[in-house]
Design an enzyme around this catalytic site. Structure first.
Site, PDB file in Angstrom:
ATOM      1  N   GLU A 100       0.808  -1.218   0.000  1.00  0.00           N
ATOM      2  CA  GLU A 100       0.000   0.000   0.000  1.00  0.00           C
ATOM      3  C   GLU A 100       0.847   1.277   0.000  1.00  0.00           C
ATOM      4  O   GLU A 100       0.329   2.364  -0.267  1.00  0.00           O
ATOM      5  CB  GLU A 100      -0.925   0.018   1.221  1.00  0.00           C
ATOM      6  N   GLU A 131       6.854 -21.874   8.098  1.00  0.00           N
ATOM      7  CA  GLU A 131       7.191 -21.027   9.246  1.00  0.00           C
ATOM      8  C   GLU A 131       8.234 -21.665  10.156  1.00  0.00           C
ATOM      9  O   GLU A 131       8.842 -20.979  10.984  1.00  0.00           O
ATOM     10  CB  GLU A 131       5.938 -20.700  10.059  1.00  0.00           C
TER      11      GLU A 131
END
Length: 316
Positions: A100, A131
């Site tokens: 963004e 992960e």
């Protein structure tokens, strides 16, 4: 009989279960054992009440967040980058915030980067065991040629994600600023980072679903890290975005409206100034407010390190 491999696996499982049993994010609340019996309106009320805990908890860590913002800003000014690392929901939140920044603040895509365990595929789909790879983030940071001018922000609700721990340890070892955002206190990532931001909001509305309050907490914090550092860099003026990039019709209209609101001129004059400024809202505003042509206005902005208020003062 169990062989040594099975025994080791069972030992690791028992250790993990013990760790999880002590995490607030994994706890089950005795107050929500009847959720499946409630009507929809009551469910909305209950969930909203839980969500209201988040901003209050974030406010308690204002000092740590401000310290992180100042550190990020100082490194941006030296040409450094902000790099998020996370897995699952936490990783997606970092990627979202990074993506963004270019349209909102006119930044180069390399200035704020989001890394997620498992790579691009993991943005939309779960990548099994990604992960748990403690070396993967380090490999990605090496590819980015991380330096001491950069900031690495590790995000993990549990605060123990190996991918994030490994990345923070590597980043701190080479002198980059390291920040940890966790939803449990005394976290592994907090211990690995220079600035731990450990915001505890209690058990999730659905036990262990850390995309809920933990995810909301992470989003609020990353919003502040980028938004406030961009304000300090002069990316806004009087609370308005002045470095946005008009990549579509809506943003072009917003650019014109921004110029009219900040200068008081009409739509035609704003559009003409924007054209003369090559689409730069900041430059167009400076030209109109200071009554300057594009070249001297551009030079004044450069001298002021892009801070519009200082450039206006210099030309007035």
């Amino acid at each position: 009989m169990l062989d040594e491999t099975d025994s080791a696996a069972n030992s690791r499982l028992a250790e993990l279960l013990d760790v999880l049993s002590h995490l607030d994010t994994e706890a089950a609340s005795t107050e929500r054992g009847d959720l499946d019996l409630l009507d929809t309106a009551e469910l909305v009320v209950r969930m909203n009440a839980e969500d209201q805990r988040v901003p209050l908890a974030v406010a308690e860590h204002a000092t740590d967040i401000a310290r992180a913002v100042d550190g990020i800003t100082e490194r941006f000014r030296r040409g450094g980058r902000l790099i998020y690392i996370g897995a699952g929901t936490a990783g997606r939140i970092g990627v979202l915030d990074a993506s963004e920044c270019p349209p909102t603040f006119g930044t180069d895509p390399s200035m704020v980067v989001g890394l997620i365990a498992g790579g691009e595929t993991a943005i939309r789909s779960a990548v099994e065991n990604a992960e748990d790879d403690a070396d993967a983030a380090q490999r990605s940071l090496l590819e980015l040629e991380l330096t001491e001018r950069d900031t690495v922000v590790g995000i993990s609700a549990s605060g123990r994600t190996p991918y994030v721990v490994g990345g923070l340890e590597y980043a701190r070892g080479i002198g980059a600023l390291t920040v940890a955002i966790a939803s449990n206190s005394n976290s592994d990532i907090g211990a690995a980072a220079e600035i731990p931001i450990e915001i505890v909001t209690g058990p999730e509305f659905i036990s262990g679903s850390t995309r809920l309050k933990s995810g909301t907490t992470q989003k609020l914090v990353v919003n502040m890290l980028t938004t406030l550092s961009m304000i300090k860099l002069g990316k806004t003026y009087r609370g308005v975005m002045v470095d946005l990039i008009a990549t579509n019709e809506k943003l072009h209209a917003r650019s014109i409206r921004t110029v009219t609101e900040l200068t008081g001129v009409g739509i035609d004059a704003a559009a003409a100034a924007l054209q003369a400024a090559g689409g730069s809202v900041k430059l167009a505003v400076l030209m109109l407010v200071a009554g300057a042509e594009a070249d001297p206005a551009r030079a004044a902005l450069a001298e002021a390190d892009g801070i519009l208020r200082e450039a206006i003062a210099a030309l007035s």
